[in-house]
Design a protein around this motif. Structure first.
Motif, PDB file in Angstrom:
ATOM      1  N   GLU A 207       0.817  -1.206   0.000  1.00  0.00           N
ATOM      2  CA  GLU A 207       0.000   0.000   0.000  1.00  0.00           C
ATOM      3  C   GLU A 207       0.857   1.265   0.000  1.00  0.00           C
ATOM      4  N   THR A 208       2.168   1.098   0.084  1.00  0.00           N
ATOM      5  CA  THR A 208       3.093   2.231  -0.024  1.00  0.00           C
ATOM      6  C   THR A 208       3.462   2.436  -1.489  1.00  0.00           C
ATOM      7  N   SER A 209       4.212   3.486  -1.775  1.00  0.00           N
ATOM      8  CA  SER A 209       4.601   3.725  -3.167  1.00  0.00           C
ATOM      9  C   SER A 209       5.655   2.700  -3.601  1.00  0.00           C
ATOM     10  N   PRO A 210       5.581   2.227  -4.841  1.00  0.00           N
ATOM     11  CA  PRO A 210       6.551   1.232  -5.312  1.00  0.00           C
ATOM     12  C   PRO A 210       8.004   1.692  -5.162  1.00  0.00           C
ATOM     13  N   LEU A 211       8.276   2.938  -5.541  1.00  0.00           N
ATOM     14  CA  LEU A 211       9.652   3.436  -5.443  1.00  0.00           C
ATOM     15  C   LEU A 211      10.060   3.618  -3.991  1.00  0.00           C
ATOM     16  N   GLY A 212       9.162   4.161  -3.182  1.00  0.00           N
ATOM     17  CA  GLY A 212       9.476   4.373  -1.776  1.00  0.00           C
ATOM     18  C   GLY A 212       9.782   3.082  -1.046  1.00  0.00           C
ATOM     19  N   LEU A 213       9.049   2.015  -1.363  1.00  0.00           N
ATOM     20  CA  LEU A 213       9.267   0.723  -0.719  1.00  0.00           C
ATOM     21  C   LEU A 213      10.653   0.189  -1.038  1.00  0.00           C
ATOM     22  N   ARG A 214      11.013   0.217  -2.301  1.00  0.00           N
ATOM     23  CA  ARG A 214      12.323  -0.304  -2.712  1.00  0.00           C
ATOM     24  C   ARG A 214      13.460   0.521  -2.128  1.00  0.00           C
ATOM     25  N   LEU A 215      13.326   1.833  -2.193  1.00  0.00           N
ATOM     26  CA  LEU A 215      14.400   2.689  -1.690  1.00  0.00           C
ATOM     27  C   LEU A 215      14.529   2.597  -0.171  1.00  0.00           C
ATOM     28  N   THR A 216      13.423   2.337   0.521  1.00  0.00           N
ATOM     29  CA  THR A 216      13.493   2.197   1.972  1.00  0.00           C
ATOM     30  C   THR A 216      14.265   0.942   2.352  1.00  0.00           C
ATOM     31  N   LYS A 217      13.987  -0.182   1.694  1.00  0.00           N
ATOM     32  CA  LYS A 217      14.751  -1.398   1.983  1.00  0.00           C
ATOM     33  C   LYS A 217      16.246  -1.155   1.730  1.00  0.00           C
ATOM     34  N   GLU A 218      16.555  -0.537   0.609  1.00  0.00           N
ATOM     35  CA  GLU A 218      17.949  -0.271   0.258  1.00  0.00           C
ATOM     36  C   GLU A 218      18.608   0.657   1.272  1.00  0.00           C
ATOM     37  N   CYS A 219      17.887   1.685   1.688  1.00  0.00           N
ATOM     38  CA  CYS A 219      18.464   2.681   2.587  1.00  0.00           C
ATOM     39  C   CYS A 219      18.746   2.091   3.964  1.00  0.00           C
ATOM     40  N   VAL A 220      17.818   1.298   4.498  1.00  0.00           N
ATOM     41  CA  VAL A 220      18.048   0.688   5.810  1.00  0.00           C
ATOM     42  C   VAL A 220      19.277  -0.210   5.763  1.00  0.00           C
ATOM     43  N   ALA A 221      19.384  -1.022   4.709  1.00  0.00           N
ATOM     44  CA  ALA A 221      20.535  -1.918   4.583  1.00  0.00           C
ATOM     45  C   ALA A 221      21.840  -1.131   4.510  1.00  0.00           C
ATOM     46  N   MET A 222      21.836  -0.029   3.756  1.00  0.00           N
ATOM     47  CA  MET A 222      23.041   0.783   3.632  1.00  0.00           C
ATOM     48  C   MET A 222      23.357   1.520   4.927  1.00  0.00           C
ATOM     49  N   SER A 223      22.326   1.966   5.628  1.00  0.00           N
ATOM     50  CA  SER A 223      22.550   2.727   6.865  1.00  0.00           C
ATOM     51  C   SER A 223      23.097   1.852   7.982  1.00  0.00           C
ATOM     52  N   ILE A 224      22.689   0.575   8.012  1.00  0.00           N
ATOM     53  CA  ILE A 224      23.229  -0.341   9.017  1.00  0.00           C
ATOM     54  C   ILE A 224      24.747  -0.422   8.906  1.00  0.00           C
ATOM     55  N   ASP A 225      25.250  -0.350   7.681  1.00  0.00           N
ATOM     56  CA  ASP A 225      26.691  -0.453   7.457  1.00  0.00           C
ATOM     57  C   ASP A 225      27.366   0.894   7.232  1.00  0.00           C
ATOM     58  N   ALA A 226      26.613   1.971   7.339  1.00  0.00           N
ATOM     59  CA  ALA A 226      27.180   3.289   7.063  1.00  0.00           C
ATOM     60  C   ALA A 226      28.285   3.623   8.066  1.00  0.00           C
ATOM     61  N   GLY A 227      29.292   4.324   7.578  1.00  0.00           N
ATOM     62  CA  GLY A 227      30.407   4.687   8.438  1.00  0.00           C
ATOM     63  C   GLY A 227      30.147   5.911   9.289  1.00  0.00           C
TER      64      GLY A 227
END
Length: 268
Positions: A207-227
């Protein structure tokens, strides 16, 4: 696609992926690995699938590597060193592919998720467990290191280092109640309700936006490993600009003001 060891069923933008060797507790056979490789490869260009729900047929999620198959005919995990490396890389690539997939993965787990099955579950974005669900890093109990298929990466990030060390150094099972308490699963439901709970969560996601859903998954994964915080915020800023420019904010704001659900899928 028709597969031998997995079953794939489309329900609109939700794809149900079933590990389908119930007679062997869905143990990872060579055929299942090949089927998963093909499915995950196709998934990257599948714009019609927005969420994947992974489950096991029968009373188990996945009991790990099919050791009987691997040892059949005197061939042990590839036989030669080169063969063993090839088998190892193909197995670990599965969890990498799940983690890197643009679609969120929901693991709907009943019964054991052991060894390689534990790794597959950990690679998923969210895990929902039934009362019979239990998990262990079985590798260390058969003479291997417990750190396999990305488990040493995912587990401490999920439950913290102390619990991760305990489970990895002993191969102990963790039951459903403790899995919930440690954050290994996000929801605990009766076994009969696992698939319904996973389906409801998937429905909330689409029910969320298609782009927002994909970018959110990507962003969380990247932020977990962010320096640094700055790196995480840079990715967040990029994603928000992309979503605004894609026009989804217009439908989102209009739906909010009109007190209705947004129809993002129509704009995908």
């Amino acid at each position: 696609m028709e597969y031998e060891a997995i079953e794939v069923r489309k329900d609109g933008p939700i794809t149900w992926l079933t590990l389908n060797r119930p007679h062997n507790l869905n143990a990872l056979s060579a055929q299942m690995v090949a089927d998963l490789e093909d499915f995950l490869h196709r998934l990257h260009t599948d714009s019609t699938t927005r969420v994947v729900v992974m489950k096991g047929a029968g009373r188990a999620f996945c009991a790990g590597l099919d050791l009987k198959e691997q040892n059949r005919g005197g061939t042990e995990l590839g036989g030669t060193t080169t063969g063993t490396i090839e088998v190892q890389r193909r197995m670990s690539d599965l969890t990498r592919a799940i983690h890197r997939a643009p679609q969120p993965f929901i693991a709907a787990i009943r019964g054991p998720a052991a060894g390689g099955g534990f790794a597959l579950a950990l690679a998923c974005t969210v895990r929902i467990g039934g009362e019979s669900s239990r998990f262990n890093a079985a590798f260390i109990r058969i003479g291997l290191s417990a750190c396999d298929m990305g488990v040493s990466y995912f587990l401490p990030r999920t439950v913290g280092s102390s619990v991760a060390y305990e489970l990895l150094l002993t191969g102990r099972f963790i039951n459903a109640q403790r899995a919930l308490a440690t954050g290994l699963i996000s929801e605990l439901v009766p076994d009969a309700e696992v698939e319904n709970a996973a389906g409801k969560l998937a429905q909330d996601m689409i029910e969320t936006s298609p782009l927002g859903l994909r970018l959110t998954k990507e962003c969380v994964a990247m932020s977990i490993d962010a320096g640094s915080l700055e790196q995480a915020i840079a990715v967040e800023d990029r994603n928000q600009v992309l979503c605004v420019r894609a026009g989804y904010i217009e439908e989102g704001a209009r739906a909010f003001l009109e007190k209705r659900k947004a129809r993002f899928a129509e704009r995908a």
